[in-house]
Design a protein around this motif. Structure first.
Motif, PDB file in Angstrom:
ATOM      1  N   PRO A   1       1.467   4.352   7.140  1.00  0.00           N
ATOM      2  CA  PRO A   1       0.906   3.310   7.810  1.00  0.00           C
ATOM      3  C   PRO A   1       0.972   2.006   7.281  1.00  0.00           C
ATOM      4  CG  PRO A   1      -0.650   4.769   7.537  1.00  0.00           C
ATOM      5  CD  PRO A   1       0.559   5.436   6.502  1.00  0.00           C
ATOM      6  N   LYS A   2       0.991   0.765   8.440  1.00  0.00           N
ATOM      7  CA  LYS A   2       1.070  -0.415   7.832  1.00  0.00           C
ATOM      8  C   LYS A   2      -0.297  -0.882   7.283  1.00  0.00           C
ATOM      9  CE  LYS A   2       4.862  -2.078  10.635  1.00  0.00           C
ATOM     10  NZ  LYS A   2       5.160  -2.079  12.148  1.00  0.00           N
ATOM     11  N   GLU A   3      -1.385  -0.258   7.705  1.00  0.00           N
ATOM     12  CA  GLU A   3      -2.773  -0.695   7.391  1.00  0.00           C
ATOM     13  C   GLU A   3      -3.543   0.471   7.348  1.00  0.00           C
ATOM     14  OE1 GLU A   3      -3.939  -3.494  10.240  1.00  0.00           O
ATOM     15  OE2 GLU A   3      -4.110  -1.664  11.902  1.00  0.00           O
ATOM     16  N   ILE A   4      -4.705   0.373   6.537  1.00  0.00           N
ATOM     17  CA  ILE A   4      -5.471   1.455   6.282  1.00  0.00           C
ATOM     18  C   ILE A   4      -6.762   1.524   7.806  1.00  0.00           C
ATOM     19  CG2 ILE A   4      -7.565   2.721   4.984  1.00  0.00           C
ATOM     20  CD1 ILE A   4      -6.418   0.801   2.831  1.00  0.00           C
ATOM     21  N   THR A   5      -6.145   2.795   8.711  1.00  0.00           N
ATOM     22  CA  THR A   5      -6.721   2.673   9.874  1.00  0.00           C
ATOM     23  C   THR A   5      -7.956   3.799   9.806  1.00  0.00           C
ATOM     24  OG1 THR A   5      -5.444   4.550  10.530  1.00  0.00           O
ATOM     25  CG2 THR A   5      -4.650   2.519  11.322  1.00  0.00           C
ATOM     26  N   LYS A   6      -8.806   3.750  10.676  1.00  0.00           N
ATOM     27  CA  LYS A   6      -9.989   4.596  10.900  1.00  0.00           C
ATOM     28  C   LYS A   6      -9.340   6.043  10.628  1.00  0.00           C
ATOM     29  CE  LYS A   6     -14.153   5.264  13.487  1.00  0.00           C
ATOM     30  NZ  LYS A   6     -14.888   5.390  14.834  1.00  0.00           N
ATOM     31  N   GLU A   7      -8.374   6.443  11.351  1.00  0.00           N
ATOM     32  CA  GLU A   7      -7.984   7.622  11.300  1.00  0.00           C
ATOM     33  C   GLU A   7      -7.471   7.976  10.003  1.00  0.00           C
ATOM     34  OE1 GLU A   7      -3.927   7.763  12.928  1.00  0.00           O
ATOM     35  OE2 GLU A   7      -4.293   9.603  14.245  1.00  0.00           O
TER      36      GLU A   7
ATOM     37  N   MET B   1       0.887  -1.294  -0.160  1.00  0.00           N
ATOM     38  CA  MET B   1       0.136   0.178   0.017  1.00  0.00           C
ATOM     39  C   MET B   1       0.623   1.034   0.155  1.00  0.00           C
ATOM     40  SD  MET B   1      -2.751   1.179   2.780  1.00  0.00           S
ATOM     41  CE  MET B   1      -1.591   2.199   3.786  1.00  0.00           C
ATOM     42  N   ASP B   2       0.316   2.189  -0.827  1.00  0.00           N
ATOM     43  CA  ASP B   2       1.196   3.472  -0.739  1.00  0.00           C
ATOM     44  C   ASP B   2       0.035   4.725  -0.811  1.00  0.00           C
ATOM     45  OD1 ASP B   2       3.262   5.207  -0.687  1.00  0.00           O
ATOM     46  OD2 ASP B   2       3.783   4.820  -2.583  1.00  0.00           O
TER      47      ASP B   2
ATOM     48  N   SER C   1      -0.278  11.559  13.078  1.00  0.00           N
ATOM     49  CA  SER C   1       1.036  10.795  12.862  1.00  0.00           C
ATOM     50  C   SER C   1       1.283  10.500  11.270  1.00  0.00           C
ATOM     51  CB  SER C   1       0.855   9.690  13.734  1.00  0.00           C
ATOM     52  OG  SER C   1      -0.313   8.987  13.255  1.00  0.00           O
ATOM     53  N   VAL C   2       0.364  10.778  10.378  1.00  0.00           N
ATOM     54  CA  VAL C   2       0.582  10.330   9.046  1.00  0.00           C
ATOM     55  C   VAL C   2       0.849  11.401   8.154  1.00  0.00           C
ATOM     56  CG1 VAL C   2      -0.477   9.182   7.002  1.00  0.00           C
ATOM     57  CG2 VAL C   2      -1.189   8.306   9.435  1.00  0.00           C
ATOM     58  N   PHE C   3       0.077  12.439   8.329  1.00  0.00           N
ATOM     59  CA  PHE C   3       0.669  13.842   7.481  1.00  0.00           C
ATOM     60  C   PHE C   3       0.976  15.021   8.343  1.00  0.00           C
ATOM     61  CE2 PHE C   3      -3.440  11.268   5.904  1.00  0.00           C
ATOM     62  CZ  PHE C   3      -2.954  10.926   4.750  1.00  0.00           C
TER      63      PHE C   3
ATOM     64  N   ILE D   1      -6.009  13.123  -1.779  1.00  0.00           N
ATOM     65  CA  ILE D   1      -5.357  12.163  -1.355  1.00  0.00           C
ATOM     66  C   ILE D   1      -5.619  10.587  -1.746  1.00  0.00           C
ATOM     67  CG2 ILE D   1      -4.471  10.972   0.943  1.00  0.00           C
ATOM     68  CD1 ILE D   1      -5.433  13.277   2.333  1.00  0.00           C
ATOM     69  N   LYS D   2      -4.906   9.678  -2.345  1.00  0.00           N
ATOM     70  CA  LYS D   2      -5.239   8.427  -2.783  1.00  0.00           C
ATOM     71  C   LYS D   2      -4.409   7.446  -2.140  1.00  0.00           C
ATOM     72  CE  LYS D   2      -7.858  10.481  -6.076  1.00  0.00           C
ATOM     73  NZ  LYS D   2      -9.169  11.039  -5.736  1.00  0.00           N
ATOM     74  N   ILE D   3      -5.066   6.213  -1.889  1.00  0.00           N
ATOM     75  CA  ILE D   3      -4.696   4.874  -1.440  1.00  0.00           C
ATOM     76  C   ILE D   3      -4.225   4.454  -2.627  1.00  0.00           C
ATOM     77  CG2 ILE D   3      -4.652   3.049  -0.106  1.00  0.00           C
ATOM     78  CD1 ILE D   3      -6.301   4.596   1.670  1.00  0.00           C
ATOM     79  N   ILE D   4      -2.966   3.904  -2.760  1.00  0.00           N
ATOM     80  CA  ILE D   4      -2.615   2.840  -4.043  1.00  0.00           C
ATOM     81  C   ILE D   4      -2.316   1.632  -3.555  1.00  0.00           C
ATOM     82  CG2 ILE D   4      -1.046   2.508  -5.907  1.00  0.00           C
ATOM     83  CD1 ILE D   4      -0.416   5.813  -5.456  1.00  0.00           C
ATOM     84  N   GLU D   5      -3.270   0.650  -3.853  1.00  0.00           N
ATOM     85  CA  GLU D   5      -3.063  -0.663  -3.180  1.00  0.00           C
ATOM     86  C   GLU D   5      -1.999  -1.589  -4.007  1.00  0.00           C
ATOM     87  OE1 GLU D   5      -5.037  -1.755  -0.580  1.00  0.00           O
ATOM     88  OE2 GLU D   5      -6.826  -0.490  -0.737  1.00  0.00           O
TER      89      GLU D   5
END
Ligand code: SF4
Length: 62
Positions: free
Chosen positions: A39-45, A1-2, A22-24, A58-62
């Motif tokens: 992050p290691k996983e997609i958290t609720k935060e 994930m990126d 903690s991420v951005f 912002i995009k999550i790239i799987e």
């Protein structure tokens, strides 16, 4: 994930930073959001932060 933050779209509103500090962070030079740590996983935060972006930069790239 990126995670990709589109620098052309980001308006530096800081919403993602408030929702997931903690991420951005905001780059002091450009005023735009950047990643602190992937992050290691997609958290609720993280999800909340992404959804809070007013221009969908912002995009999550799987
Ligand atoms: S919420 Fe979106 S527009 Fe605002 S700083 Fe984060 S990436 Fe940029």
């Amino acid at each position: 994930m990126d995670i990709f933050i589109d620098p052309k779209l980001c308006i530096g509103c800081g919403s993602c930073v408030i929702m997931a500090e903690s991420v951005f962070t905001l780059d002091k030079k450009t005023g735009k959001a950047k990643l602190i740590k992937l992050p290691k996983e997609i958290t609720k935060e993280l999800k909340t932060a992404i959804e809070s972006c007013p221009i969908d930069a912002i995009k999550i790239i799987e």
